[in-house]
Design an enzyme around this catalytic site. Sequence first.
Site, mmCIF file in Angstrom:
data_model
loop_
_atom_site.group_PDB
_atom_site.id
_atom_site.type_symbol
_atom_site.label_atom_id
_atom_site.label_comp_id
_atom_site.label_asym_id
_atom_site.label_seq_id
_atom_site.Cartn_x
_atom_site.Cartn_y
_atom_site.Cartn_z
ATOM 1 N N GLU A 106 27.075 -55.166 12.523
ATOM 2 C CA GLU A 106 28.240 -55.945 12.089
ATOM 3 C C GLU A 106 28.397 -55.956 10.580
ATOM 4 O O GLU A 106 29.502 -56.110 10.066
ATOM 5 C CB GLU A 106 28.121 -57.388 12.608
ATOM 6 N N GLU A 146 14.262 -54.602 16.326
ATOM 7 C CA GLU A 146 15.065 -55.592 17.033
ATOM 8 C C GLU A 146 15.105 -55.315 18.531
ATOM 9 O O GLU A 146 15.165 -56.246 19.358
ATOM 10 C CB GLU A 146 16.499 -55.615 16.479
ATOM 11 N N ASP A 150 55.014 -33.205 -10.169
ATOM 12 C CA ASP A 150 53.674 -33.241 -9.590
ATOM 13 C C ASP A 150 53.554 -34.200 -8.409
ATOM 14 O O ASP A 150 52.580 -34.149 -7.663
ATOM 15 C CB ASP A 150 52.648 -33.658 -10.657
ATOM 16 N N ILE A 153 25.206 -53.162 17.413
ATOM 17 C CA ILE A 153 26.347 -52.814 16.564
ATOM 18 C C ILE A 153 26.112 -53.426 15.187
ATOM 19 O O ILE A 153 25.980 -54.644 15.070
ATOM 20 C CB ILE A 153 27.657 -53.330 17.168
ATOM 21 N N ASP A 161 19.957 -58.957 5.802
ATOM 22 C CA ASP A 161 20.164 -57.562 5.396
ATOM 23 C C ASP A 161 21.297 -57.382 4.388
ATOM 24 O O ASP A 161 21.327 -56.391 3.654
ATOM 25 C CB ASP A 161 20.472 -56.691 6.620
ATOM 26 N N ASP A 170 51.143 -35.183 -14.206
ATOM 27 C CA ASP A 170 51.732 -36.299 -14.935
ATOM 28 C C ASP A 170 53.243 -36.376 -14.813
ATOM 29 O O ASP A 170 53.849 -37.361 -15.213
ATOM 30 C CB ASP A 170 51.356 -36.241 -16.423
ATOM 31 N N VAL A 194 25.871 -56.156 21.464
ATOM 32 C CA VAL A 194 26.270 -56.809 20.218
ATOM 33 C C VAL A 194 25.215 -56.625 19.149
ATOM 34 O O VAL A 194 25.515 -56.366 17.978
ATOM 35 C CB VAL A 194 26.541 -58.312 20.468
ATOM 36 N N ASP A 209 47.416 -29.439 -13.254
ATOM 37 C CA ASP A 209 48.522 -29.096 -14.129
ATOM 38 C C ASP A 209 47.956 -28.727 -15.497
ATOM 39 O O ASP A 209 46.821 -29.086 -15.821
ATOM 40 C CB ASP A 209 49.464 -30.302 -14.240
#
Length: 933
Positions: free
Chosen positions: A295, A723, A658, A293, A754, A654, A290, A337
Amino acid sequence: MMSRMKNVESTKIDQSAKTSVDDLMKQFDLPVGGLSQSEAAKRLAQYGPNTIQQVKHKSEILIFLENFTSLMAILLWVSGIIAMFAGMMELGIAIWAVNLINGCFSYWQQHAAQKATDSLKKMLPSYVKVNRDGKTQQIQVEQLVPGDLFQIQAGDSVPADARIFNSSNLQVDESSLTGESVPVEKADHYQHGDGEFAQQNIIFAGTVVTNGTANAIAVATGMQTEFGRIARLTESQKKVIYPLQRELNHLTRQLTVIAIVLGIAFFLLAVFFVHYPFAQSFIFALGMIVAFIPEGLLPTVTLSLAQGTQRMAKKHALLKNLNSVETLGETTVICSDKTGTLTQNQMTINHIWLVSGDYEVTGTGYVTNGKIRKNGQDVNGQPASDLGRLLAIATLNNDTEVNEDPNGGKAKILGTPTEAALVILSRKAGMNIKEENQQFPRLKELPFDSGRKLMTTITKDQTGNPLIYTKGALGSELKICDQILDGDKVRPLTAADRERINGINEQYSKQGLRTLAFSYRNVSVDDPLRKTAIDDYTIDTAERHMVFVGLTMMSDPPRPEIFKAVKNCKRANIRIIMVTGDSPITAKSIAVKIGITSDKARVISGEELDQMSDQELKAAVKGEVIFARVAPEHKFRIVTMCQENGDIVASTGDGVNDAPALKRADIGIAMGVTGTDVAKDAADMILTDDNFASIVSAIEEGRTVYSNLQKFLLYILNSNVPEAAPSVIFLVTRGLVPLPLTVMQILTVDLGTDLLPALGLGIEKAEPGIMDQPPRPQNSHLLNKSIIWKAFGLYGLTASVISTAAYFFVNHVNGWPNIPLASSGLPYAEATTITLGAIVFCQIAAAMNCRTQISSVFSIGLFSNRRIWLGIGVEIVLIACLMYQPFLQEIFNTGPLNFSEWVFLFCIPIPLFLLEEGRKWLVRKIRGQKTTV
């Protein structure tokens, strides 16, 4: 299948065009007075209402749920379950809350888009005049059926594909289908021109009548029309996956593998090395998965993209899907175009040729902001001699009104673009059109028809003599002229004159300009026609013995800003491919003029494209190429082949024609002012100013967004190493050193401190030179070697050393090694708190260092990004709350720090920031760049 469908539909239309009116009426079992009400009701039941049927779409519930099922979202759902299973209920709920908020935000962004078929339905007229039961009736357009006789006039939208059987001076604007900027002439006899929708006696649903009247037989209604075919084509086209979606999926797989491998490694080490109990080791490993990852990545990406859309909206580019922001930055090809996108879609006269000399006409569009000049001198007031005569014809032989917008908006024209250009020409000469028409009243008109290609009006001059004024195609004019106006004298029209005039016409035609010829005849007292009453003037008697005056040359001019935009695209290594329904000569002329291609570019017509294999087309789109006279099927085939070549394709447009290509492209770009609703709904981005240059600004923003994504990815991931380091120490020492950082403290960094600085990185301005680089390769990834080295090596290891040293330093102050390391109590809480604090303050340095990749932060302004400084302030307050609020201390296992420890934390970012500035300076010096970029 699409090609087969197109051929079947085209065959039906062509058969109707070639069939005589009598045979067509027999085919539809149509009485002279029109269908009866009972028969119309039967056909309505058989063919269905004359509407564009909406294809069934996913339910809103499914669309809503899709925002919660991306790979990253699924990873977060699983992470929440793991956290709950590991006994960290608060953590699991927090992770799920982040996922819910992010999914709801994404859905809200997408919900604003309207369905393309709804817009197609809106474009059809509400009512139509039909002949039923022998009388004219007005019915709702939905009730029109094949075989109905209906009437149209200038200003009407055509309600169905129909065969003309009676018309007068009919012209139809088919630009929404073909991209052709000039209305086409229609008549009741068969003639097939160039390209799609070119049958002269067929009118198509969704087009607009600009001039004249007609009676027609409906041959196809609703989804059986060409309009409906395009609707089916657009609906059947699945939207490609955005590159950013693919990249985030790839990143999710990378991070998942890393987290699971590390989790398994930590589990095995805990069981077999530390000899932790199996259940405790499993929970410890789940916690580490966990923790690894990120988050905060998904909401950070979503919010950063949202900020990008807001910035782009200020630059006149509205994005309907967040992921399309970054796609712009990857764009390698723009399929554009011509009409209304690269050009102004306003016919403009820019040259006048007379025997006595040439004139330049300045100013573009339907506004009188230009002048008529000869040899650099302005022509003021109504001139005399040949130029005055040409301007008189342009003014009086004209049925169009131009109403300029006093606020500077687009002028409204009531009539044809060609005559609107003549009106503006007269105004540039200072002529008062209203007074001219009052002074020289019109006596009679011989309307334009596509056979003779001329329009003639008879007016009365100041002496009361009739004046015949004619304008039209040069070939037709020369046939009826036997004299020429040379200055203020009339002389015979010689063979040399004819050769010279034809040469001038060919010269300008090669430049993509359309020429219009002018002539007149003064019906004086000795003219034989003077004995004929005005009402008896005919084409045969009036259009002869004319005096040739001169030529005007007109074009749909490029947008003024397009030249710089094209240069910027080339500077950014982005190719532009013109894809238009206009003629090859006009298309190439415009492409060369604005710098899209050189004169050596290959021009491929729609008919030629039909004969090309996919491999041949793939090879063609790699080089300098222009596509002209193309149909809707061609446009998205071109886009598809570019994509199969590995290009990221942006397609602009336009018109209705198209829409399929806009939906097929990696990013479809519609014009917001002149664009149809169909194009806008099929597109991912809408230009509110119809300015091609806004695309370049949007591409720069897209590149900036991707660069910023990498910056905050680096910022988020670099904290993973410090960490993880405490857990490594715990395992290596076999549990003798208590965990320097708890799982809840790790999540404090990921979901708390963070987040705001990461969002601040998402709004960084582009580093200088970002548009001088080629689009990033598709095989490159957000998580590249450079980010891995910085995140897990340079930044991560540095933060790990500092935070670990802080942990042992506090323990040393509390008596270690003389006193064993505590695994609980205030000393342990204080030690883990300073470890957490050290990581947070290392992240403060990282936030500043990540603002640029090579440039000095001082070069962009140390305090220029207020969002980052706000985030830094918030994370300091947050960490302080965790230290001093008792109820938070219990949840996060933290304790208070003393003054000296706070001084230590505040000193951490300074050397880290200066060292990184030194590294960037060294990199710039090695690469030969300026030290302040």
